[in-house]
Design a protein around this motif. Sequence first.
Motif, PDB file in Angstrom:
ATOM      1  N   GLY A 179     -63.072 -52.845 102.530  1.00  0.00           N
ATOM      2  CA  GLY A 179     -62.912 -52.591 103.947  1.00  0.00           C
ATOM      3  C   GLY A 179     -64.205 -52.777 104.714  1.00  0.00           C
ATOM      4  N   ASN A 180     -64.074 -52.981 106.013  1.00  0.00           N
ATOM      5  CA  ASN A 180     -65.212 -53.111 106.934  1.00  0.00           C
ATOM      6  C   ASN A 180     -66.034 -54.378 106.709  1.00  0.00           C
ATOM      7  OD1 ASN A 180     -64.650 -50.552 108.174  1.00  0.00           O
ATOM      8  ND2 ASN A 180     -65.596 -49.565 106.386  1.00  0.00           N
ATOM      9  N   TYR A 181     -65.450 -55.361 106.035  1.00  0.00           N
ATOM     10  CA  TYR A 181     -66.145 -56.633 105.845  1.00  0.00           C
ATOM     11  C   TYR A 181     -65.474 -57.774 106.590  1.00  0.00           C
ATOM     12  CZ  TYR A 181     -70.026 -55.910 102.642  1.00  0.00           C
ATOM     13  OH  TYR A 181     -71.239 -55.550 102.098  1.00  0.00           O
ATOM     14  N   ALA A 182     -64.491 -57.495 107.420  1.00  0.00           N
ATOM     15  CA  ALA A 182     -63.750 -58.557 108.097  1.00  0.00           C
ATOM     16  C   ALA A 182     -64.669 -59.432 108.945  1.00  0.00           C
ATOM     17  CB  ALA A 182     -62.635 -57.961 108.954  1.00  0.00           C
ATOM     18  N   LYS A 183     -65.560 -58.828 109.709  1.00  0.00           N
ATOM     19  CA  LYS A 183     -66.424 -59.618 110.593  1.00  0.00           C
ATOM     20  C   LYS A 183     -67.324 -60.547 109.798  1.00  0.00           C
ATOM     21  CE  LYS A 183     -66.540 -56.452 114.550  1.00  0.00           C
ATOM     22  NZ  LYS A 183     -67.411 -55.597 115.424  1.00  0.00           N
ATOM     23  N   ARG A 184     -67.834 -60.063 108.666  1.00  0.00           N
ATOM     24  CA  ARG A 184     -68.723 -60.904 107.874  1.00  0.00           C
ATOM     25  C   ARG A 184     -67.958 -62.018 107.157  1.00  0.00           C
ATOM     26  NH1 ARG A 184     -72.329 -55.915 105.638  1.00  0.00           N
ATOM     27  NH2 ARG A 184     -70.529 -54.804 106.475  1.00  0.00           N
ATOM     28  N   ILE A 185     -66.732 -61.718 106.738  1.00  0.00           N
ATOM     29  CA  ILE A 185     -65.910 -62.770 106.127  1.00  0.00           C
ATOM     30  C   ILE A 185     -65.574 -63.833 107.166  1.00  0.00           C
ATOM     31  CG2 ILE A 185     -63.671 -63.260 105.060  1.00  0.00           C
ATOM     32  CD1 ILE A 185     -63.848 -60.406 103.824  1.00  0.00           C
ATOM     33  N   ILE A 186     -65.253 -63.410 108.369  1.00  0.00           N
ATOM     34  CA  ILE A 186     -64.972 -64.363 109.453  1.00  0.00           C
ATOM     35  C   ILE A 186     -66.205 -65.201 109.758  1.00  0.00           C
ATOM     36  CG2 ILE A 186     -64.458 -64.533 111.929  1.00  0.00           C
ATOM     37  CD1 ILE A 186     -62.705 -61.958 111.493  1.00  0.00           C
ATOM     38  N   GLU A 187     -67.369 -64.564 109.794  1.00  0.00           N
ATOM     39  CA  GLU A 187     -68.609 -65.301 110.045  1.00  0.00           C
ATOM     40  C   GLU A 187     -68.847 -66.357 108.964  1.00  0.00           C
ATOM     41  OE1 GLU A 187     -73.457 -64.595 110.246  1.00  0.00           O
ATOM     42  OE2 GLU A 187     -72.105 -62.867 110.251  1.00  0.00           O
ATOM     43  N   ALA A 188     -68.664 -65.963 107.700  1.00  0.00           N
ATOM     44  CA  ALA A 188     -68.848 -66.916 106.605  1.00  0.00           C
ATOM     45  C   ALA A 188     -67.839 -68.060 106.703  1.00  0.00           C
ATOM     46  CB  ALA A 188     -68.711 -66.196 105.266  1.00  0.00           C
ATOM     47  N   ALA A 189     -66.604 -67.726 107.084  1.00  0.00           N
ATOM     48  CA  ALA A 189     -65.574 -68.750 107.226  1.00  0.00           C
ATOM     49  C   ALA A 189     -65.913 -69.716 108.357  1.00  0.00           C
ATOM     50  CB  ALA A 189     -64.225 -68.095 107.486  1.00  0.00           C
ATOM     51  N   GLU A 190     -66.396 -69.199 109.473  1.00  0.00           N
ATOM     52  CA  GLU A 190     -66.709 -70.067 110.604  1.00  0.00           C
ATOM     53  C   GLU A 190     -67.898 -70.973 110.310  1.00  0.00           C
ATOM     54  OE1 GLU A 190     -67.088 -67.435 113.941  1.00  0.00           O
ATOM     55  OE2 GLU A 190     -64.912 -67.314 114.244  1.00  0.00           O
ATOM     56  N   LYS A 191     -68.846 -70.488 109.528  1.00  0.00           N
ATOM     57  CA  LYS A 191     -69.976 -71.336 109.152  1.00  0.00           C
ATOM     58  C   LYS A 191     -69.520 -72.491 108.267  1.00  0.00           C
ATOM     59  CE  LYS A 191     -73.727 -67.979 109.519  1.00  0.00           C
ATOM     60  NZ  LYS A 191     -74.738 -67.190 108.769  1.00  0.00           N
ATOM     61  N   ARG A 192     -68.477 -72.245 107.473  1.00  0.00           N
ATOM     62  CA  ARG A 192     -68.001 -73.294 106.560  1.00  0.00           C
ATOM     63  C   ARG A 192     -66.950 -74.193 107.202  1.00  0.00           C
ATOM     64  NH1 ARG A 192     -68.363 -74.693 101.327  1.00  0.00           N
ATOM     65  NH2 ARG A 192     -66.537 -75.596 100.289  1.00  0.00           N
ATOM     66  N   PHE A 193     -66.042 -73.617 107.991  1.00  0.00           N
ATOM     67  CA  PHE A 193     -64.895 -74.371 108.496  1.00  0.00           C
ATOM     68  C   PHE A 193     -64.859 -74.524 110.016  1.00  0.00           C
ATOM     69  CE2 PHE A 193     -63.484 -72.160 104.573  1.00  0.00           C
ATOM     70  CZ  PHE A 193     -63.243 -73.274 103.772  1.00  0.00           C
ATOM     71  N   GLY A 194     -65.843 -74.015 110.705  1.00  0.00           N
ATOM     72  CA  GLY A 194     -65.785 -74.036 112.156  1.00  0.00           C
ATOM     73  C   GLY A 194     -64.781 -73.022 112.670  1.00  0.00           C
ATOM     74  N   GLU A 195     -64.110 -73.355 113.734  1.00  0.00           N
ATOM     75  CA  GLU A 195     -63.164 -72.423 114.360  1.00  0.00           C
ATOM     76  C   GLU A 195     -61.777 -72.475 113.724  1.00  0.00           C
ATOM     77  OE1 GLU A 195     -63.913 -70.156 116.706  1.00  0.00           O
ATOM     78  OE2 GLU A 195     -66.006 -70.793 116.507  1.00  0.00           O
ATOM     79  N   HIS A 196     -61.607 -73.301 112.692  1.00  0.00           N
ATOM     80  CA  HIS A 196     -60.283 -73.434 112.077  1.00  0.00           C
ATOM     81  C   HIS A 196     -59.929 -72.176 111.288  1.00  0.00           C
ATOM     82  CE1 HIS A 196     -60.375 -77.624 113.164  1.00  0.00           C
ATOM     83  NE2 HIS A 196     -61.466 -77.836 112.454  1.00  0.00           N
ATOM     84  N   PRO A 197     -58.819 -71.511 111.589  1.00  0.00           N
ATOM     85  CA  PRO A 197     -58.388 -70.368 110.780  1.00  0.00           C
ATOM     86  C   PRO A 197     -57.781 -70.859 109.474  1.00  0.00           C
ATOM     87  CG  PRO A 197     -56.730 -70.843 112.429  1.00  0.00           C
ATOM     88  CD  PRO A 197     -57.886 -71.782 112.700  1.00  0.00           C
ATOM     89  N   PRO A 198     -57.688 -70.000 108.467  1.00  0.00           N
ATOM     90  CA  PRO A 198     -57.023 -70.421 107.230  1.00  0.00           C
ATOM     91  C   PRO A 198     -55.533 -70.618 107.460  1.00  0.00           C
ATOM     92  CG  PRO A 198     -57.433 -68.074 107.179  1.00  0.00           C
ATOM     93  CD  PRO A 198     -58.118 -68.595 108.419  1.00  0.00           C
ATOM     94  N   LYS A 199     -54.917 -71.393 106.587  1.00  0.00           N
ATOM     95  CA  LYS A 199     -53.473 -71.544 106.643  1.00  0.00           C
ATOM     96  C   LYS A 199     -52.772 -70.294 106.117  1.00  0.00           C
ATOM     97  CE  LYS A 199     -53.447 -75.677 108.321  1.00  0.00           C
ATOM     98  NZ  LYS A 199     -52.951 -75.927 109.706  1.00  0.00           N
ATOM     99  N   ALA A 200     -53.448 -69.586 105.207  1.00  0.00           N
ATOM    100  CA  ALA A 200     -52.860 -68.383 104.618  1.00  0.00           C
ATOM    101  C   ALA A 200     -53.936 -67.618 103.869  1.00  0.00           C
ATOM    102  CB  ALA A 200     -51.726 -68.752 103.662  1.00  0.00           C
TER     103      ALA A 200
END
Length: 277
Positions: free
Chosen positions: A57-78
């Motif tokens: 818990g409480n890691y959502a913002k950091r996971i989103i940050e890591a995702a955006e650095k790798r994939f840009g603004e694209h959300p995951p498909k699932a």
Amino acid sequence: MDKYEQHEDHNETWHMGHAEAEQVIEDVAFYRTLIVNVIFIGKPKDSNWVLVDCGIGNYAKRIIEAAEKRFGEHPPKAIILTHGHFDHVGSAEKLAEHWNVPIFIHPKEMDYVTGKRDYPVGDATVGGGLFSILSPFFPTKPVDISKYIHPIPENGSLPFLDDWKVLLTPGHTPGHISLFRESDRTLLAGDAIITVKQESSMAVFIQHQHIHGPPAYFTHNWENAEESVKTLAKLQPRVVMTGHGLPMEGELLAEQLQELAGNFKELAVPKHKNKLH
């Protein structure tokens, strides 16, 4: 020295505020949320990517940050969950809400993520270190992410991951799954096997790589766990990424996984539980 061991100190600094995924192979990367990994399947800048597990818990913002650095603004498909333990679903609801994406889990895990059933309490008697001692205090109450959760299809296919297959690898939990890609023999093993002695806080801090059985304090069916390890060993994976620890590859992985499969009772099962269920 394995190439991933060179990044141990760097990995630790990420937890201090620099959320960035570490690439394992071209389309697989991971980010460590304190004690557990989340995995990104997809090439950098790809709009078709999937998140495996959601950390504590409480890691959502950091996971989103890591995702955006790798994939840009694209959300995951699932989002795909290997199982429903607190350290794999902790940020799931916030991530699904932020991205507005479905979460998939094996049907045998469904009750644990829809508020219907508790996992067994952690077993402090398994030994091995501080995490084992503290395990009875780890969360086991069911989370309820009914709004987003879906069962993995009965045919074993994985939504949005055509070249991967799902393997039911129970023991650690009843519906634990692993993901395997035949083309390059890449294995995402969840907690069916791990590459660090998770019972020991010192081992977790140092991140010394070695193939181990599932975290003992949360594993309650050792017979199934052994069969799952043998199933994974037969795949002869070239690269493995697990829920805890750093990636492993090559001869060291092959030797240690075969050794674990052949000597599971001696190497993985706590001595006082060697009479398997």
